[in-house]
Write an enzyme that holds these catalytic residues in place. Structure first.
Site, PDB file in Angstrom:
ATOM      1  N   ASN A  19      -7.091 104.047  21.074  1.00 31.10           N
ATOM      2  CA  ASN A  19      -5.633 104.305  20.974  1.00 31.10           C
ATOM      3  C   ASN A  19      -5.484 103.061  19.765  1.00 31.10           C
ATOM      4  O   ASN A  19      -4.436 103.486  20.379  1.00 31.10           O
ATOM      5  CB  ASN A  19      -5.551 105.264  21.381  1.00 31.10           C
ATOM      6  N   CYS A  21      -6.914 101.607  17.066  1.00 28.91           N
ATOM      7  CA  CYS A  21      -7.077 101.454  15.476  1.00 28.91           C
ATOM      8  C   CYS A  21      -7.025 102.882  14.710  1.00 28.91           C
ATOM      9  O   CYS A  21      -5.447 103.215  13.829  1.00 28.91           O
ATOM     10  CB  CYS A  21      -8.734 101.209  15.102  1.00 28.91           C
ATOM     11  N   ARG A  22      -7.662 103.980  14.017  1.00 32.79           N
ATOM     12  CA  ARG A  22      -7.688 104.964  13.937  1.00 32.79           C
ATOM     13  C   ARG A  22      -6.899 105.679  14.302  1.00 32.79           C
ATOM     14  O   ARG A  22      -6.292 106.999  13.161  1.00 32.79           O
ATOM     15  CB  ARG A  22      -9.225 105.678  13.958  1.00 32.79           C
ATOM     16  N   ASP A 130     -15.177 103.069  12.467  1.00 31.32           N
ATOM     17  CA  ASP A 130     -13.805 101.960  13.934  1.00 31.32           C
ATOM     18  C   ASP A 130     -13.977 100.909  13.240  1.00 31.32           C
ATOM     19  O   ASP A 130     -15.152 100.657  12.991  1.00 31.32           O
ATOM     20  CB  ASP A 130     -14.748 102.084  14.531  1.00 31.32           C
TER      21      ASP A 130
END
Length: 162
Positions: A19, A21-22, A130
């Site tokens: 929780n 980056c993407r 990622d």
């Protein structure tokens, strides 16, 4: 039979591993699109399947990319909780491992639809890779572009059902 999600039909949670980056990129992009289109009734959030980044802001590279596109990058990482599966209508994973983890964590009779966010990509890129271990922002830019396409297509699908 599963109950209705407590946050209503226009509720979405984006989930990745940590929780930072993407999923925060998807979360911020979706909030931006909802605000930009002046849509009401949406609840948007994100979380991770792991706990190691809880309380941290988004990765600095994610923040840089969001800000470069004029998208608010305010975010604090958190881990998904069992109650989220009864609150949200849609829970989107970024890759197959996220989906596997989410299905394992979901309580029986959860009303949430667990799907890959990439299933909504008009260009057919189902997996949102990622970029955490990348040395630059290029992977984060790609995540932004994928999330923008997917969130736009998803929003259009849900809003057209009104």
């Amino acid at each position: 039979m599963a109950a209705e999600p407590s946050l209503g039909p226009k509720s979405v949670m984006f989930v990745c591993l940590g929780n930072i980056c993407r999923s925060p990129i998807a979360d911020c992009v979706m909030r931006h699109l909802v605000k930009e289109r002046n849509l009401s009734g949406w609840t948007v959030d994100s979380s991770g399947t792991g706990s190691w980044h809880v309380g941290s802001p988004a990765d600095r590279r994610a923040q840089q990319i969001l800000e470069a596109h004029g998208v608010d990058s305010t975010h604090t990482a958190k881990q998904i909780k069992k109650k989220n599966f009864s609150e949200f209508s849609y829970i989107f994973g970024m890759d197959e491992q996220n989906i596997s983890d989410l299905k394992r964590l979901a309580p029986a009779n959860s009303p949430a639809k667990i799907e890959l966010l990439g299933d909504y990509d008009p260009q057919g890129e189902k997996i949102i890779r990622d970029p955490y271990y990348d040395s630059d922002t290029a992977g984060f830019e790609k995540v932004y572009e994928q999330c923008l396409r997917c969130c736009t297509a998803f929003l259009e699908k849900v809003e057209s059902k009104k």
